[in-house]
Design an enzyme around this catalytic site. Sequence first.
Site, PDB file in Angstrom:
ATOM      1  N   HIS A   1       2.899   5.687  15.256  1.00  0.00           N
ATOM      2  CA  HIS A   1       3.409   6.643  14.279  1.00  0.00           C
ATOM      3  C   HIS A   1       2.388   7.070  13.227  1.00  0.00           C
ATOM      4  O   HIS A   1       2.703   7.882  12.364  1.00  0.00           O
ATOM      5  CB  HIS A   1       4.597   6.027  13.538  1.00  0.00           C
ATOM      6  CG  HIS A   1       4.204   4.902  12.624  1.00  0.00           C
ATOM      7  ND1 HIS A   1       3.928   3.629  13.083  1.00  0.00           N
ATOM      8  CD2 HIS A   1       4.016   4.860  11.278  1.00  0.00           C
ATOM      9  CE1 HIS A   1       3.613   2.854  12.072  1.00  0.00           C
ATOM     10  NE2 HIS A   1       3.641   3.575  10.963  1.00  0.00           N
TER      11      HIS A   1
ATOM     12  N   HIS B   1       9.416   6.578  16.890  1.00  0.00           N
ATOM     13  CA  HIS B   1       9.537   6.922  15.471  1.00  0.00           C
ATOM     14  C   HIS B   1      10.189   8.299  15.325  1.00  0.00           C
ATOM     15  O   HIS B   1      10.008   9.180  16.167  1.00  0.00           O
ATOM     16  CB  HIS B   1       8.139   6.928  14.836  1.00  0.00           C
ATOM     17  CG  HIS B   1       8.141   6.877  13.341  1.00  0.00           C
ATOM     18  ND1 HIS B   1       8.351   7.976  12.550  1.00  0.00           N
ATOM     19  CD2 HIS B   1       7.949   5.837  12.480  1.00  0.00           C
ATOM     20  CE1 HIS B   1       8.285   7.639  11.272  1.00  0.00           C
ATOM     21  NE2 HIS B   1       8.048   6.343  11.203  1.00  0.00           N
TER      22      HIS B   1
ATOM     23  N   GLU C   1       0.079  -9.212  -1.074  1.00  0.00           N
ATOM     24  CA  GLU C   1      -0.730  -8.684   0.025  1.00  0.00           C
ATOM     25  C   GLU C   1      -1.880  -7.831  -0.534  1.00  0.00           C
ATOM     26  O   GLU C   1      -2.118  -6.700  -0.158  1.00  0.00           O
ATOM     27  CB  GLU C   1       0.105  -7.873   1.017  1.00  0.00           C
ATOM     28  CG  GLU C   1      -0.576  -7.707   2.378  1.00  0.00           C
ATOM     29  CD  GLU C   1       0.161  -6.792   3.331  1.00  0.00           C
ATOM     30  OE1 GLU C   1       0.751  -7.318   4.291  1.00  0.00           O
ATOM     31  OE2 GLU C   1       0.144  -5.556   3.132  1.00  0.00           O
TER      32      GLU C   1
ATOM     33  N   ASP D   1       0.787  -1.231   0.000  1.00  0.00           N
ATOM     34  CA  ASP D   1       0.000   0.000   0.000  1.00  0.00           C
ATOM     35  C   ASP D   1       0.823   1.288   0.000  1.00  0.00           C
ATOM     36  O   ASP D   1       0.382   2.313   0.503  1.00  0.00           O
ATOM     37  CB  ASP D   1      -0.909   0.005   1.229  1.00  0.00           C
ATOM     38  CG  ASP D   1      -0.129  -0.162   2.533  1.00  0.00           C
ATOM     39  OD1 ASP D   1       1.107  -0.043   2.518  1.00  0.00           O
ATOM     40  OD2 ASP D   1      -0.777  -0.408   3.576  1.00  0.00           O
TER      41      ASP D   1
ATOM     42  N   GLU E   1      -2.361   5.022   2.632  1.00  0.00           N
ATOM     43  CA  GLU E   1      -2.211   3.613   2.265  1.00  0.00           C
ATOM     44  C   GLU E   1      -3.467   2.995   1.658  1.00  0.00           C
ATOM     45  O   GLU E   1      -3.376   2.181   0.737  1.00  0.00           O
ATOM     46  CB  GLU E   1      -1.765   2.803   3.490  1.00  0.00           C
ATOM     47  CG  GLU E   1      -0.335   3.060   3.914  1.00  0.00           C
ATOM     48  CD  GLU E   1      -0.181   4.255   4.844  1.00  0.00           C
ATOM     49  OE1 GLU E   1       0.932   4.457   5.363  1.00  0.00           O
ATOM     50  OE2 GLU E   1      -1.174   4.983   5.064  1.00  0.00           O
TER      51      GLU E   1
ATOM     52  N   ARG F   1      -0.257   8.813  10.891  1.00  0.00           N
ATOM     53  CA  ARG F   1      -0.613  10.220  10.670  1.00  0.00           C
ATOM     54  C   ARG F   1      -1.987  10.561  11.241  1.00  0.00           C
ATOM     55  O   ARG F   1      -2.197  11.645  11.774  1.00  0.00           O
ATOM     56  CB  ARG F   1      -0.614  10.541   9.166  1.00  0.00           C
ATOM     57  CG  ARG F   1       0.744  10.563   8.504  1.00  0.00           C
ATOM     58  CD  ARG F   1       0.574  10.927   7.026  1.00  0.00           C
ATOM     59  NE  ARG F   1       1.833  10.993   6.303  1.00  0.00           N
ATOM     60  CZ  ARG F   1       2.397   9.975   5.669  1.00  0.00           C
ATOM     61  NH1 ARG F   1       1.799   8.784   5.706  1.00  0.00           N
ATOM     62  NH2 ARG F   1       3.521  10.115   5.022  1.00  0.00           N
TER      63      ARG F   1
END
Length: 369
Positions: A211, A243, A118, A96, A132, A213
Amino acid sequence: MKKILIVFGTRPEAIKMAPLVKELYKHIEFATKVCVTAQHREMLDQVLSFFKITPDYDLNLMKANQSLNELSSRILTAIDTVLIEFKPDFVLVHGDTSTSSMVALASFHRNIKVGHVEAGLRTYNKLAPFPEEINRQITGCLADFHFAPTKQSAQNLLNEGVNTNSIFITGNTVIDALFWGINNINKKRKDINEIASFINNEKKLIVVTGHRRENFGDKFYEFCSALKELANRKDVQLIYPVHLNPNVQKVVYETLGQHSNIKLIAPLDYEAFIWLLNQSFLIITDSGGVQEEAPSLKKPVLVTREVTERQEAVEEGTVKLVGTNKEKILEEASLLLDDKTVYANMIGNANPYGNGTAAKQIVKALKLF
């Protein structure tokens, strides 16, 4: 002999594509080459070193503070040179990322078949995870072959009108990588020994990552507040590899930096990280890969997201969605820490992501073509 080009650019992609690279190298009927976009440079290189993979092409596209649009345009332009030179019959991309979607688009423009490893994971919320979810859907629209890790991901593709003959249920290559990685850890490494030295074996170790967003801002402060209160328990210890994103660093060190029961450390490479996961009692994370890995290590996971494209683990009971709500995190963590039956039930469930043979299954499918 069919020519296959495997392309990836980030640490998670590298981890999940490494078993496939290694498996394809065993089969002389395929001429396999590896291209990295290196949209994550240092973190990518660590994985390549651990799995002993040397790319045939390195586009070296990482650049500080580049926007998603800039990155995407640079991937699209740079990969075209490789496609023209190598002339692959198949291009395999993963998951992704911007690398996945842009390489798939460039391959489509060159009339080259695309295999999506995947494939089929969905939240159907284009902002979670961002970007993603849309990268995955774009890649899915362009792919000719879909290597779905589970029945649910395959069903998502069928629901979207994808031809059933192009879908293969293979399991997830992350489990292949995990099993290989656990067996090849160098336990004498300096950083592993250093982490081991401050783990208190009389306490229950909680490993934390965060981490995403969509959790930045107030949600992240609430998440850290929950961790701080959880760390007030005398029977637990938290280790948090932080991160490097400034939005993460600022909040974590400001909120948790002085707590004696919380150890904040630099991000770990894959080898050290899976070693640390294996030492844990409980994992609190917003990572996608950890949701897949932890059940094979028999570790319960609390996922600090509202939705997940990995719904199978939720349904199987190996992970629980808790969002960033402080009370929910504390409630579910306390339940696992205090109730042995709840804990045993959670780790006793089967991992829905396969048994470590996904790469073999993908190669078997490729041979049909």
